[in-house]
Scaffold this motif. Structure first.
Motif, PDB file in Angstrom:
ATOM      1  N   GLU A  40       0.836  -1.212   0.000  1.00  0.00           N
ATOM      2  CA  GLU A  40       0.000   0.000   0.000  1.00  0.00           C
ATOM      3  C   GLU A  40       0.868   1.258   0.000  1.00  0.00           C
ATOM      4  N   LEU A  41       1.962   1.232   0.761  1.00  0.00           N
ATOM      5  CA  LEU A  41       2.861   2.398   0.786  1.00  0.00           C
ATOM      6  C   LEU A  41       3.493   2.633  -0.579  1.00  0.00           C
ATOM      7  N   LEU A  42       3.949   1.546  -1.217  1.00  0.00           N
ATOM      8  CA  LEU A  42       4.597   1.692  -2.526  1.00  0.00           C
ATOM      9  C   LEU A  42       3.622   2.151  -3.600  1.00  0.00           C
ATOM     10  N   HIS A  43       2.315   1.915  -3.397  1.00  0.00           N
ATOM     11  CA  HIS A  43       1.306   2.339  -4.372  1.00  0.00           C
ATOM     12  C   HIS A  43       0.667   3.670  -4.005  1.00  0.00           C
ATOM     13  N   ILE A  75      11.515   2.861   4.266  1.00  0.00           N
ATOM     14  CA  ILE A  75      10.179   2.247   4.250  1.00  0.00           C
ATOM     15  C   ILE A  75       9.749   1.933   5.680  1.00  0.00           C
ATOM     16  N   ALA A  76      10.654   1.328   6.437  1.00  0.00           N
ATOM     17  CA  ALA A  76      10.348   0.974   7.828  1.00  0.00           C
ATOM     18  C   ALA A  76       9.993   2.216   8.646  1.00  0.00           C
ATOM     19  N   ARG A  77      10.726   3.318   8.423  1.00  0.00           N
ATOM     20  CA  ARG A  77      10.435   4.554   9.155  1.00  0.00           C
ATOM     21  C   ARG A  77       9.073   5.111   8.774  1.00  0.00           C
ATOM     22  N   LYS A  78       8.774   5.079   7.460  1.00  0.00           N
ATOM     23  CA  LYS A  78       7.474   5.589   7.004  1.00  0.00           C
ATOM     24  C   LYS A  78       6.320   4.784   7.595  1.00  0.00           C
ATOM     25  N   LEU A  79       6.552   3.490   7.825  1.00  0.00           N
ATOM     26  CA  LEU A  79       5.516   2.634   8.408  1.00  0.00           C
ATOM     27  C   LEU A  79       5.485   2.712   9.929  1.00  0.00           C
ATOM     28  N   GLY A  80       6.406   3.455  10.516  1.00  0.00           N
ATOM     29  CA  GLY A  80       6.442   3.624  11.954  1.00  0.00           C
ATOM     30  C   GLY A  80       6.865   2.373  12.703  1.00  0.00           C
ATOM     31  N   LEU A  81       7.699   1.552  12.056  1.00  0.00           N
ATOM     32  CA  LEU A  81       8.111   0.289  12.671  1.00  0.00           C
ATOM     33  C   LEU A  81       9.256   0.500  13.660  1.00  0.00           C
ATOM     34  N   THR A  82       9.295  -0.333  14.675  1.00  0.00           N
ATOM     35  CA  THR A  82      10.374  -0.299  15.659  1.00  0.00           C
ATOM     36  C   THR A  82      11.242  -1.537  15.487  1.00  0.00           C
ATOM     37  N   LYS A  83      12.281  -1.640  16.309  1.00  0.00           N
ATOM     38  CA  LYS A  83      13.221  -2.760  16.177  1.00  0.00           C
ATOM     39  C   LYS A  83      12.538  -4.107  16.350  1.00  0.00           C
ATOM     40  N   LYS A  84      11.511  -4.172  17.203  1.00  0.00           N
ATOM     41  CA  LYS A  84      10.850  -5.457  17.447  1.00  0.00           C
ATOM     42  C   LYS A  84      10.113  -5.966  16.210  1.00  0.00           C
ATOM     43  N   HIS A  85       9.830  -5.056  15.248  1.00  0.00           N
ATOM     44  CA  HIS A  85       9.171  -5.465  14.011  1.00  0.00           C
ATOM     45  C   HIS A  85      10.176  -5.838  12.931  1.00  0.00           C
ATOM     46  N   GLY A  86      11.491  -5.731  13.231  1.00  0.00           N
ATOM     47  CA  GLY A  86      12.520  -5.898  12.208  1.00  0.00           C
ATOM     48  C   GLY A  86      12.452  -7.228  11.496  1.00  0.00           C
ATOM     49  N   GLY A  87      12.325  -8.327  12.253  1.00  0.00           N
ATOM     50  CA  GLY A  87      12.288  -9.650  11.639  1.00  0.00           C
ATOM     51  C   GLY A  87      11.080  -9.830  10.751  1.00  0.00           C
ATOM     52  N   GLU A  88       9.932  -9.383  11.220  1.00  0.00           N
ATOM     53  CA  GLU A  88       8.692  -9.501  10.437  1.00  0.00           C
ATOM     54  C   GLU A  88       8.787  -8.680   9.144  1.00  0.00           C
ATOM     55  N   ARG A  93       7.443  -0.599  -6.699  1.00  0.00           N
ATOM     56  CA  ARG A  93       6.527  -1.663  -7.098  1.00  0.00           C
ATOM     57  C   ARG A  93       6.881  -2.167  -8.489  1.00  0.00           C
ATOM     58  N   MET A  94       6.504  -3.391  -8.764  1.00  0.00           N
ATOM     59  CA  MET A  94       6.740  -3.963 -10.078  1.00  0.00           C
ATOM     60  C   MET A  94       5.933  -3.187 -11.120  1.00  0.00           C
ATOM     61  N   SER A  95       6.532  -2.935 -12.263  1.00  0.00           N
ATOM     62  CA  SER A  95       5.838  -2.216 -13.326  1.00  0.00           C
ATOM     63  C   SER A  95       4.633  -3.003 -13.805  1.00  0.00           C
ATOM     64  N   GLU A  96       3.599  -2.278 -14.185  1.00  0.00           N
ATOM     65  CA  GLU A  96       2.413  -2.920 -14.744  1.00  0.00           C
ATOM     66  C   GLU A  96       2.754  -3.521 -16.103  1.00  0.00           C
ATOM     67  N   PRO A  97       1.953  -4.512 -16.564  1.00  0.00           N
ATOM     68  CA  PRO A  97       2.178  -5.061 -17.915  1.00  0.00           C
ATOM     69  C   PRO A  97       2.140  -3.942 -18.958  1.00  0.00           C
ATOM     70  N   GLY A  98       3.081  -3.988 -19.875  1.00  0.00           N
ATOM     71  CA  GLY A  98       3.155  -2.947 -20.894  1.00  0.00           C
ATOM     72  C   GLY A  98       3.904  -1.713 -20.446  1.00  0.00           C
ATOM     73  N   GLN A  99       4.529  -1.773 -19.253  1.00  0.00           N
ATOM     74  CA  GLN A  99       5.314  -0.663 -18.749  1.00  0.00           C
ATOM     75  C   GLN A  99       6.747  -1.119 -18.480  1.00  0.00           C
ATOM     76  N   PHE A 100       7.660  -0.171 -18.469  1.00  0.00           N
ATOM     77  CA  PHE A 100       9.029  -0.453 -18.057  1.00  0.00           C
ATOM     78  C   PHE A 100       9.648   0.793 -17.458  1.00  0.00           C
ATOM     79  N   VAL A 101      10.755   0.610 -16.755  1.00  0.00           N
ATOM     80  CA  VAL A 101      11.471   1.709 -16.109  1.00  0.00           C
ATOM     81  C   VAL A 101      12.764   1.966 -16.861  1.00  0.00           C
TER      82      VAL A 101
END
Length: 751
Positions: A7-10, A22-35, A59-67
């Protein structure tokens, strides 16, 4: 966790960032690191999330798209698909033409996502539409300041934007009409919508000394000043250095050791020793400045060097990777000074076959410094220099030449390829303005150092491969078979038969055949276009042009960060007995960054040369020059001056006006051909041209061919039968006495 990441990447406005962000944007702490790490690994394995070359997630490009990277042109632009890390190396990258109205607000060199359309234009070009700008190449631009209707505007140099960019109130930063200025973009322009920026610096009037150099420095975002923290780190290293402390080093200060460099060199990062034992074996020592002693991992010096990636060599100015107290002082192998080095100590048998190798932390004291121009006269007539050069040094130089030519012969016998394209250096006056140009020689004195540097690079890379140690390597991928086939068809139009176009030996034999022939430039330019670019990588890949299975850059840690990383690998093995450094994944990221910084440096150098030459040519509109055709397209041909290496384009309309007839494009022959007269404009052919327009602001130089310098269809020549035998090189005596046959000069280690 996977759903939250996706959801964040989209989310609207998301720009690729690294996992920690990404982890900071999601508000994750060290205890969430493994997950978090597990979820991310699952998404990447499924292909839902992609990691780019710099370790950022998207995110992966949609069909018919490229980076890919957007390349702006005068009438739109192109995007070529960028290879993904770990992707299929045989995948043919997609390309799309982007009309101006479909370019969004992308600027030149931005990373973008493209939607491919079914529409095709003339010549089968696939059209596309930019759907998102993923990463800006830069936010600062250089241009000319103007005032209109009580407002300030900037006309950005080149073809970056089609319209003026508004910069607000007039006279900001003291800018005056026609000043060259630096702006920071606040809102990038779109098709038929003006951009908005803030003026951040006034460089001065166009044409004033130094303004052109500052223009390129700001355009490419080249860091010129070192921070106080970095300079203090360098000074601290200088204070700590004690030349009498050789603890942990092999003392080679009594050995006869020489350096051979350009006459105007300021730093000396490699030195050579050589002796021959009674069994006829050669014992070669390549001693490289031990920069890793002074630049510790994660130090201020290291962070700065890593960011820069490489020194930048601009006409009239060098922007070093390291402060001068390191590059021109502690790590410079100056004559008569004790210096720390890392040495590749190699043994070759009498035939030049490597039979042994070891590496050591050493200390040396250079016995004698030589400029390239001084070496071959001594090699050719050693007795003539008895009064000025010691017997040991004279013997050393002669033996260095003998071994280098032996190694060179073996290298070409193994299938190495060397193009014959002379390099031209600008001659600048005191104000760094062009006053002429000269061809850089590549005589045997250059080849001696080149062969020894290659030997050391191969020896280190091979040793690390044998030990299973991860390493940043210098790789040159094999060319695409289609491009080689097209090349074979092209040389066929010149009456050269190339059946085994996949064979390096056959390609080099062809280069030998055309040497000194009228078709020499054409064949060399065409082959250059058929080859891929060399890159840094952590993968086990060889070097196609050099014909080496294992190759790295070890010989220039003063100016290349990749070499410094290789030195650290060696240091860990020497001091700790095993490797504990970065893994392949991290090394690949560093390698990618080094490749990008190397290309940025080369592009900046190339653009400053172009800018200086445009300024030089401003007063020469209407004059005629001898040139060589360097590119042929459907819309015209490109040419480069011979005496002065300016570059310009003759549009097909200018060619047809000059000839008074219609001209067609022959893709198989890389040529434009006049319908009635049969006059050809072929890649690599000499031509007389007239300069019709020079516009420094838009970086444009227009040409037209002279009617009198008709390039006829190539005459039939007697077919030379090709053999698989390698080019033969003399073991004794100076080579390439004919200046027309000088080999291409390369800054040492660039391969």
């Amino acid at each position: 966790m996977e759903r939250r990441i996706v959801e964040l990447l989209h989310s609207p406005g998301y720009k690729p960032v690294k996992p920690a962000a990404i982890a900071r944007k999601l508000g994750l702490t060290k205890k969430h690191g493994g997950e978090f790490r597990t979820a991310l690994a699952n998404l990447m394995h499924a292909g839902t999330v992609v990691e780019d070359r710099k370790g950022r997630l998207r995110r992966m490009s949609e069909p018919g798209q490229f980076v890919g990277i957007y390349k702006k042109t005068r009438k739109g632009g192109f995007v070529t698909e960028r290879a993904e890390p770990g992707g299929d190396s045989n995948h043919e990258p997609r390309e799309a033409f982007i009309p101006p109205e479909d370019s969004l607000d992308a600027a030149d060199r931005d990373e973008v996502s493209v939607e491919v359309r079914n529409r095709r234009g003339s010549f089968g070009k696939r059209y596309g539409r930019i759907v998102e700008v993923l990463q800006r190449a830069r936010h600062n631009f250089v241009g000319t300041y103007l005032e209109k209707s009580g407002k300030g505007f900037v006309r950005v140099d080149g073809n970056a934007f089609d319209m003026l960019v508004e910069v607000g109130d007039p006279g900001a930063k003291g800018a005056r009409q026609e000043d060259k200025v630096v702006i920071e973009m606040l809102r990038f322009p779109r098709h038929e919508r003006r951009g908005e920026a803030v003026l951040v610096e006034v460089l001065g009037k166009a044409g004033e000394p130094g303004v052109d150099t500052q223009t390129i420095i700001h355009e490419y975002g080249l860091p010129t000043e070192f921070s106080t923290e970095v300079l203090e780190d360098a000074s601290e290293q200088a204070d700590r250095f004690d030349e009498t402390d050789l603890n942990g080093r092999v003392d080679l200060t009594k050995e006869t050791i020489v350096t051979i460099d350009p006459v105007d060199a300021r730093d000396f990062d490699d030195a050579i020793s050589l002796r021959r034992s009674k069994d006829g074996h050669w014992h070669l020592g390549v001693h490289i400045a031990d920069v890793s002693t002074f630049v510790q991992p994660n130090s201020a010096l290291d962070r700065s060097a890593k960011q820069r990636g490489t020194s930048v060599y601009l006409p009239g100015r060098v922007i070093p990777m390291l402060p001068e107290v390191i590059s021109n002082g502690l790590a410079s192998l100056q004559q008569g000074k004790v210096r720390y080095t890392k040495s590749a100590l190699m043994e070759f048998n009498a035939e030049g076959i490597p039979v042994g190798m070891r590496y050591e932390n050493t200390a040396i004291k250079v016995t004698r410094r030589f400029a390239y121009e001084e070496v071959m006269p001594i090699v050719n007539e050693p007795d003539k220099y008895k009064a000025t050069v010691s017997a040991k040094i004279r013997k050393l130089l002669v033996e260095m030449y003998d071994l280098a030519m032996l190694l060179r012969q073996r290298r070409f016998a193994a299938g190495a390829i060397e193009l014959f394209l002379p390099e031209v250096k600008l001659v600048l006056d005191r104000d760094s303005q062009v006053e002429g140009a000269e061809e850089i020689p590549h005589d045997p004195s250059h080849q001696i150092i080149e062969e020894f540097m290659l030997a050391a690079n191969v020896a280190i890379a091979t040793e690390m491969h044998d030990k299973g140690i991860p390493l940043i390597r210098r790789a040159h991928p094999e060319p695409d078979e289609k491009k080689l086939k097209d090349f074979a068809e092209f040389v066929g139009t010149l009456d050269y038969r190339l059946k085994q176009y996949q064979s390096r030996e056959a390609l080099q034999e062809l280069l030998q055949q055309v040497k000194g022939e009228p078709q020499e430039r054409a064949v060399n330019y065409a082959m250059l276009r058929s080859l891929k670019q060399a890159v840094y990588t952590a993968k086990e890949e060889g070097h196609y042009a050099l014909a080496f299975e294992h190759y790295c850059h070890f010989t220039s840690p003063i100016r290349r960060y990749a070499d410094l990383v290789v030195h650290r690998t060696i240091n860990e093995l020497l001091t700790q007995g095993k490797y504990r450094g970065s893994g392949p994944r991290e090394l690949e990221r560093i390698a990618t960054h080094c490749s990008d910084m190397s290309r940025r440096a080369e592009a900046a150098e190339r653009d400053l040369v172009k800018l200086k030459l445009l300024q030089f040519m401003q007063t020469r509109v209407g004059q005629t020059f001898h040139a060589v055709i360097t590119g042929v397209e459907r819309f015209g041909f490109f040419a480069r001056g011979i005496e002065i290496p300016f570059e310009g384009m003759a549009h097909i309309s200018a060619v047809e006006d000059a000839l008074g007839e219609i001209v067609d494009y022959d893709s198989s022959a890389f040529a434009l051909v006049a319908r009635r007269s049969g006059r050809t404009f072929r890649l690599g052919e000499p031509i007389e041209i007239e300069v019709t327009l020079v516009d420094v602001a838009t970086r444009k130089l227009d040409l037209k061919p002279l009617k009198a310098s008709a390039g006829e269809r190539p005459k039939k020549r007697k077919q030379k039968e090709q053999t698989d035998s390698p080019p033969k090189h003399e073991k004794k005596g100076p080579r390439n006495k004919n200046p027309k046959r000088n080999r291409k000069s390369k800054r040492r280690g660039r391969k």
